[in-house]
Design a protein around this motif. Structure first.
Motif, PDB file in Angstrom:
ATOM      1  N   ALA A  30      72.212  62.177  75.333  1.00  0.00           N
ATOM      2  CA  ALA A  30      72.061  61.035  75.940  1.00  0.00           C
ATOM      3  C   ALA A  30      73.059  60.532  76.783  1.00  0.00           C
ATOM      4  O   ALA A  30      74.198  60.800  76.776  1.00  0.00           O
ATOM      5  N   SER A  31      72.577  59.851  77.780  1.00  0.00           N
ATOM      6  CA  SER A  31      73.730  59.523  78.671  1.00  0.00           C
ATOM      7  C   SER A  31      73.133  57.862  79.371  1.00  0.00           C
ATOM      8  O   SER A  31      72.268  57.707  79.723  1.00  0.00           O
ATOM      9  N   PRO A  32      73.922  56.944  79.122  1.00  0.00           N
ATOM     10  CA  PRO A  32      75.350  57.038  78.490  1.00  0.00           C
ATOM     11  C   PRO A  32      75.209  57.251  77.017  1.00  0.00           C
ATOM     12  O   PRO A  32      74.211  56.917  76.325  1.00  0.00           O
ATOM     13  N   THR A  33      76.337  57.390  76.217  1.00  0.00           N
ATOM     14  CA  THR A  33      76.303  57.598  74.871  1.00  0.00           C
ATOM     15  C   THR A  33      76.485  56.523  74.173  1.00  0.00           C
ATOM     16  O   THR A  33      76.468  56.298  72.844  1.00  0.00           O
ATOM     17  N   ARG A  34      76.838  55.578  74.789  1.00  0.00           N
ATOM     18  CA  ARG A  34      77.162  54.193  74.069  1.00  0.00           C
ATOM     19  C   ARG A  34      76.559  53.096  74.614  1.00  0.00           C
ATOM     20  O   ARG A  34      76.488  53.176  75.880  1.00  0.00           O
ATOM     21  N   VAL A  35      75.755  52.089  74.243  1.00  0.00           N
ATOM     22  CA  VAL A  35      75.235  51.005  74.930  1.00  0.00           C
ATOM     23  C   VAL A  35      75.694  49.840  74.462  1.00  0.00           C
ATOM     24  O   VAL A  35      76.341  49.716  73.335  1.00  0.00           O
ATOM     25  N   SER A  36      75.626  48.821  75.344  1.00  0.00           N
ATOM     26  CA  SER A  36      76.400  47.398  75.107  1.00  0.00           C
ATOM     27  C   SER A  36      75.574  46.364  75.267  1.00  0.00           C
ATOM     28  O   SER A  36      75.945  44.981  75.084  1.00  0.00           O
ATOM     29  N   LYS A  37      74.579  46.446  76.008  1.00  0.00           N
ATOM     30  CA  LYS A  37      73.840  45.303  76.656  1.00  0.00           C
ATOM     31  C   LYS A  37      72.090  45.395  76.719  1.00  0.00           C
ATOM     32  O   LYS A  37      71.785  46.808  76.986  1.00  0.00           O
ATOM     33  N   ILE A  38      71.497  44.438  76.509  1.00  0.00           N
ATOM     34  CA  ILE A  38      70.120  44.688  76.585  1.00  0.00           C
ATOM     35  C   ILE A  38      69.616  44.994  78.015  1.00  0.00           C
ATOM     36  O   ILE A  38      70.181  44.298  78.965  1.00  0.00           O
ATOM     37  N   GLY A  39      68.680  45.720  78.135  1.00  0.00           N
ATOM     38  CA  GLY A  39      68.288  46.079  79.542  1.00  0.00           C
ATOM     39  C   GLY A  39      68.778  47.244  80.173  1.00  0.00           C
ATOM     40  O   GLY A  39      68.593  48.101  81.032  1.00  0.00           O
ATOM     41  N   VAL A  41      69.559  51.365  80.550  1.00  0.00           N
ATOM     42  CA  VAL A  41      68.874  52.382  80.432  1.00  0.00           C
ATOM     43  C   VAL A  41      69.464  53.511  79.990  1.00  0.00           C
ATOM     44  O   VAL A  41      70.598  53.881  80.684  1.00  0.00           O
ATOM     45  N   VAL A  42      68.979  54.351  78.878  1.00  0.00           N
ATOM     46  CA  VAL A  42      69.601  55.335  78.418  1.00  0.00           C
ATOM     47  C   VAL A  42      68.770  56.575  78.797  1.00  0.00           C
ATOM     48  O   VAL A  42      67.464  56.758  78.532  1.00  0.00           O
ATOM     49  N   THR A  43      69.254  57.688  79.646  1.00  0.00           N
ATOM     50  CA  THR A  43      68.503  59.015  79.985  1.00  0.00           C
ATOM     51  C   THR A  43      68.626  59.793  78.671  1.00  0.00           C
ATOM     52  O   THR A  43      70.059  60.263  78.451  1.00  0.00           O
ATOM     53  N   TYR A  44      67.542  60.309  78.134  1.00  0.00           N
ATOM     54  CA  TYR A  44      67.842  61.361  77.001  1.00  0.00           C
ATOM     55  C   TYR A  44      67.282  62.793  77.848  1.00  0.00           C
ATOM     56  O   TYR A  44      66.187  62.865  78.665  1.00  0.00           O
ATOM     57  N   ARG A  45      67.927  64.044  77.497  1.00  0.00           N
ATOM     58  CA  ARG A  45      67.853  65.132  78.227  1.00  0.00           C
ATOM     59  C   ARG A  45      67.522  66.040  76.888  1.00  0.00           C
ATOM     60  O   ARG A  45      68.171  66.167  75.897  1.00  0.00           O
ATOM     61  N   PHE A  46      66.395  66.877  77.123  1.00  0.00           N
ATOM     62  CA  PHE A  46      66.126  67.840  76.219  1.00  0.00           C
ATOM     63  C   PHE A  46      66.001  69.399  76.654  1.00  0.00           C
ATOM     64  O   PHE A  46      65.444  69.620  77.800  1.00  0.00           O
ATOM     65  N   VAL A  47      66.692  70.116  75.990  1.00  0.00           N
ATOM     66  CA  VAL A  47      66.426  71.611  76.330  1.00  0.00           C
ATOM     67  C   VAL A  47      65.986  72.571  75.237  1.00  0.00           C
ATOM     68  O   VAL A  47      66.744  72.723  74.071  1.00  0.00           O
ATOM     69  N   ALA A  48      65.011  73.215  75.284  1.00  0.00           N
ATOM     70  CA  ALA A  48      64.723  74.268  74.405  1.00  0.00           C
ATOM     71  C   ALA A  48      64.547  75.574  75.016  1.00  0.00           C
ATOM     72  O   ALA A  48      64.015  75.881  75.893  1.00  0.00           O
ATOM     73  N   THR A  49      65.683  76.294  74.360  1.00  0.00           N
ATOM     74  CA  THR A  49      65.844  77.655  74.943  1.00  0.00           C
ATOM     75  C   THR A  49      65.243  78.557  73.892  1.00  0.00           C
ATOM     76  O   THR A  49      65.703  78.771  72.875  1.00  0.00           O
ATOM     77  N   ASN A  50      64.531  79.785  74.524  1.00  0.00           N
ATOM     78  CA  ASN A  50      64.394  81.002  73.716  1.00  0.00           C
ATOM     79  C   ASN A  50      65.333  81.841  73.558  1.00  0.00           C
ATOM     80  O   ASN A  50      66.049  82.451  74.499  1.00  0.00           O
ATOM     81  N   THR A  51      65.971  81.775  72.313  1.00  0.00           N
ATOM     82  CA  THR A  51      67.139  82.673  71.925  1.00  0.00           C
ATOM     83  C   THR A  51      66.661  83.937  71.364  1.00  0.00           C
ATOM     84  O   THR A  51      67.493  85.045  70.918  1.00  0.00           O
TER      85      THR A  51
END
Length: 103
Positions: A30-39, A41-51
């Protein structure tokens, strides 16, 4: 809670070259990892890797986080086929509400 769905190994072509092993990892950041105010926006990134050492088909990522936008992935279909070491990258956003701050 994030999930991988529909993992399936494709049918073998009958040629064995050693032990085949399926494996996959999922990371979520997640970016940012801390939130402090309404409105905010947090961006989540997901990575699925074939290991593993075999191709995986029907790889899909989902997340049940309330308020999260629809995931946008780097592959156009709803599910991906990943060769060994390949990854599926997705992202989504969440707009911070009072309920998020209260959590």
């Amino acid at each position: 809670r994030s999930r991988l769905r529909g993992l399936r190994r494709p049918q073998s072509n009958g040629q064995a070259e050693g032990p085949e092993q399926a494996g996959i990892t999922l990371t979520k950041t997640a970016s940012p990892t801390r939130v402090s105010k309404i409105g905010q926006v947090v961006t989540y990134r997901f990575v699925a890797t074939n290991t593993g050492s075999v191709e995986l088909s029907n790889v899909a990522i989902s997340d049940e986080l309330e308020g999260l936008s629809t995931l946008s992935c780097d592959q156009s279909s709803a599910s991906a086929t990943l060769a060994p070491t390949q990854a599926l990258h997705c992202s989504a956003t969440l707009t911070v509400t009072q309920a998020v701050l209260d959590f």
